[in-house]
Design a protein around this motif. Structure first.
Motif, PDB file in Angstrom:
ATOM      1  N   LEU A 197       0.827  -1.208   0.000  1.00  0.00           N
ATOM      2  CA  LEU A 197       0.000   0.000   0.000  1.00  0.00           C
ATOM      3  C   LEU A 197       0.864   1.262   0.000  1.00  0.00           C
ATOM      4  O   LEU A 197       0.544   2.245  -0.670  1.00  0.00           O
ATOM      5  CB  LEU A 197      -0.950   0.000   1.198  1.00  0.00           C
ATOM      6  N   PHE A 198       1.970   1.228   0.735  1.00  0.00           N
ATOM      7  CA  PHE A 198       2.903   2.355   0.736  1.00  0.00           C
ATOM      8  C   PHE A 198       3.525   2.539  -0.643  1.00  0.00           C
ATOM      9  O   PHE A 198       3.641   3.673  -1.141  1.00  0.00           O
ATOM     10  CB  PHE A 198       3.992   2.157   1.795  1.00  0.00           C
ATOM     11  N   ILE A 199       3.915   1.443  -1.285  1.00  0.00           N
ATOM     12  CA  ILE A 199       4.481   1.519  -2.632  1.00  0.00           C
ATOM     13  C   ILE A 199       3.447   2.083  -3.607  1.00  0.00           C
ATOM     14  O   ILE A 199       3.775   2.911  -4.472  1.00  0.00           O
ATOM     15  CB  ILE A 199       4.994   0.138  -3.084  1.00  0.00           C
ATOM     16  N   ALA A 200       2.192   1.655  -3.479  1.00  0.00           N
ATOM     17  CA  ALA A 200       1.136   2.163  -4.356  1.00  0.00           C
ATOM     18  C   ALA A 200       0.915   3.659  -4.126  1.00  0.00           C
ATOM     19  O   ALA A 200       0.724   4.415  -5.085  1.00  0.00           O
ATOM     20  CB  ALA A 200      -0.164   1.390  -4.133  1.00  0.00           C
ATOM     21  N   ALA A 201       0.943   4.102  -2.878  1.00  0.00           N
ATOM     22  CA  ALA A 201       0.780   5.527  -2.580  1.00  0.00           C
ATOM     23  C   ALA A 201       1.945   6.333  -3.137  1.00  0.00           C
ATOM     24  O   ALA A 201       1.755   7.421  -3.696  1.00  0.00           O
ATOM     25  CB  ALA A 201       0.650   5.731  -1.075  1.00  0.00           C
ATOM     26  N   LEU A 202       3.151   5.824  -2.996  1.00  0.00           N
ATOM     27  CA  LEU A 202       4.329   6.498  -3.537  1.00  0.00           C
ATOM     28  C   LEU A 202       4.252   6.573  -5.063  1.00  0.00           C
ATOM     29  O   LEU A 202       4.566   7.605  -5.662  1.00  0.00           O
ATOM     30  CB  LEU A 202       5.595   5.769  -3.091  1.00  0.00           C
ATOM     31  N   ALA A 203       3.794   5.502  -5.698  1.00  0.00           N
ATOM     32  CA  ALA A 203       3.649   5.494  -7.156  1.00  0.00           C
ATOM     33  C   ALA A 203       2.577   6.485  -7.599  1.00  0.00           C
ATOM     34  O   ALA A 203       2.747   7.169  -8.607  1.00  0.00           O
ATOM     35  CB  ALA A 203       3.309   4.092  -7.638  1.00  0.00           C
ATOM     36  N   TYR A 204       1.486   6.563  -6.857  1.00  0.00           N
ATOM     37  CA  TYR A 204       0.424   7.518  -7.194  1.00  0.00           C
ATOM     38  C   TYR A 204       0.947   8.953  -7.100  1.00  0.00           C
ATOM     39  O   TYR A 204       0.703   9.776  -7.984  1.00  0.00           O
ATOM     40  CB  TYR A 204      -0.784   7.332  -6.277  1.00  0.00           C
ATOM     41  N   TYR A 205       1.666   9.256  -6.044  1.00  0.00           N
ATOM     42  CA  TYR A 205       2.182  10.608  -5.866  1.00  0.00           C
ATOM     43  C   TYR A 205       3.240  10.925  -6.919  1.00  0.00           C
ATOM     44  O   TYR A 205       3.313  12.045  -7.420  1.00  0.00           O
ATOM     45  CB  TYR A 205       2.749  10.780  -4.455  1.00  0.00           C
ATOM     46  N   THR A 206       4.055   9.933  -7.264  1.00  0.00           N
ATOM     47  CA  THR A 206       5.060  10.141  -8.302  1.00  0.00           C
ATOM     48  C   THR A 206       4.400  10.407  -9.646  1.00  0.00           C
ATOM     49  O   THR A 206       4.826  11.282 -10.398  1.00  0.00           O
ATOM     50  CB  THR A 206       5.983   8.907  -8.403  1.00  0.00           C
ATOM     51  N   LYS A 207       3.335   9.676  -9.940  1.00  0.00           N
ATOM     52  CA  LYS A 207       2.626   9.910 -11.203  1.00  0.00           C
ATOM     53  C   LYS A 207       1.931  11.269 -11.194  1.00  0.00           C
ATOM     54  O   LYS A 207       1.902  11.968 -12.200  1.00  0.00           O
ATOM     55  CB  LYS A 207       1.610   8.807 -11.440  1.00  0.00           C
ATOM     56  N   ALA A 208       1.383  11.664 -10.055  1.00  0.00           N
ATOM     57  CA  ALA A 208       0.691  12.953  -9.960  1.00  0.00           C
ATOM     58  C   ALA A 208       1.643  14.130 -10.145  1.00  0.00           C
ATOM     59  O   ALA A 208       1.234  15.182 -10.644  1.00  0.00           O
ATOM     60  CB  ALA A 208      -0.021  13.062  -8.619  1.00  0.00           C
ATOM     61  N   THR A 209       2.895  13.966  -9.760  1.00  0.00           N
ATOM     62  CA  THR A 209       3.876  15.037  -9.926  1.00  0.00           C
ATOM     63  C   THR A 209       4.629  14.924 -11.243  1.00  0.00           C
ATOM     64  O   THR A 209       5.575  15.672 -11.469  1.00  0.00           O
ATOM     65  CB  THR A 209       4.890  15.031  -8.769  1.00  0.00           C
ATOM     66  N   GLY A 210       4.216  14.020 -12.103  1.00  0.00           N
ATOM     67  CA  GLY A 210       4.851  13.888 -13.406  1.00  0.00           C
ATOM     68  C   GLY A 210       6.139  13.108 -13.390  1.00  0.00           C
ATOM     69  O   GLY A 210       6.938  13.187 -14.308  1.00  0.00           O
ATOM     70  N   GLY A 211       6.388  12.366 -12.342  1.00  0.00           N
ATOM     71  CA  GLY A 211       7.576  11.524 -12.266  1.00  0.00           C
ATOM     72  C   GLY A 211       8.724  12.104 -11.482  1.00  0.00           C
ATOM     73  O   GLY A 211       9.810  11.538 -11.471  1.00  0.00           O
ATOM     74  N   LEU A 212       8.529  13.234 -10.806  1.00  0.00           N
ATOM     75  CA  LEU A 212       9.646  13.890 -10.121  1.00  0.00           C
ATOM     76  C   LEU A 212       9.525  13.905  -8.603  1.00  0.00           C
ATOM     77  O   LEU A 212      10.109  14.752  -7.953  1.00  0.00           O
ATOM     78  CB  LEU A 212       9.777  15.333 -10.626  1.00  0.00           C
ATOM     79  N   PHE A 213       8.795  13.000  -8.013  1.00  0.00           N
ATOM     80  CA  PHE A 213       8.595  13.038  -6.569  1.00  0.00           C
ATOM     81  C   PHE A 213       9.902  12.871  -5.802  1.00  0.00           C
ATOM     82  O   PHE A 213      10.184  13.592  -4.846  1.00  0.00           O
ATOM     83  CB  PHE A 213       7.607  11.962  -6.139  1.00  0.00           C
ATOM     84  N   LEU A 214      10.733  11.943  -6.196  1.00  0.00           N
ATOM     85  CA  LEU A 214      11.958  11.689  -5.447  1.00  0.00           C
ATOM     86  C   LEU A 214      13.060  12.710  -5.764  1.00  0.00           C
ATOM     87  O   LEU A 214      14.011  12.829  -5.029  1.00  0.00           O
ATOM     88  CB  LEU A 214      12.465  10.278  -5.731  1.00  0.00           C
ATOM     89  N   ALA A 215      12.906  13.445  -6.856  1.00  0.00           N
ATOM     90  CA  ALA A 215      13.935  14.395  -7.251  1.00  0.00           C
ATOM     91  C   ALA A 215      13.707  15.796  -6.692  1.00  0.00           C
ATOM     92  O   ALA A 215      14.634  16.576  -6.617  1.00  0.00           O
ATOM     93  CB  ALA A 215      14.015  14.462  -8.773  1.00  0.00           C
ATOM     94  N   ARG A 216      12.469  16.108  -6.337  1.00  0.00           N
ATOM     95  CA  ARG A 216      12.134  17.451  -5.853  1.00  0.00           C
ATOM     96  C   ARG A 216      11.356  17.365  -4.552  1.00  0.00           C
ATOM     97  O   ARG A 216      10.698  16.374  -4.280  1.00  0.00           O
ATOM     98  CB  ARG A 216      11.273  18.196  -6.876  1.00  0.00           C
TER      99      ARG A 216
END
Length: 102
Positions: free
Chosen positions: A14-33
């Motif tokens: 579930l944590f991985i799915a939430a992280l993937a959702y947030y990464t997709k919502a930010t256009g792929g830059l969640f871990l970079a910004r």
């Protein structure tokens, strides 16, 4: 399988799915910004590779969680979780057919 291990794995996926959702919502830059710097999420040529990696991670994580979560819910002893797992599988199948049709 040990029931406590199944619960831990469910929360991890579930944590991985939430992280993937947030990464997709930010256009792929969640871990970079940082999340609160919305201006950094605008597409530029400098962050094209970062976006591609983030969106690839997001797609992989969604596919992984779509398989792992229903299986873990089926392995858990409760009848309610087995029903939830079945509903989750039905929802995933309907979503896949609707996205392929359009």
């Amino acid at each position: 399988m040990n029931q406590a291990l199944i619960v831990v794995l469910i929360f991890i996926f579930l944590f991985i799915a939430a992280l993937a959702y947030y990464t997709k919502a930010t256009g792929g830059l969640f871990l970079a910004r940082m999340p609160w710097k919305a201006s950094d999420y605008e597409p530029t040529e400098e962050n094209k590779t970062e976006r591609q990696v983030g969106l690839a991670f997001s797609a992989f994580a969604f596919k992984l969680c779509a398989v792992a979560l229903p299986l873990l819910l089926f392995f858990y002893d409760s009848v309610v979780t087995k029903i939830l797992g079945g509903l989750l599988v039905i929802g995933i199948v309907i979503y896949r057919f609707q996205t392929k049709a359009s």
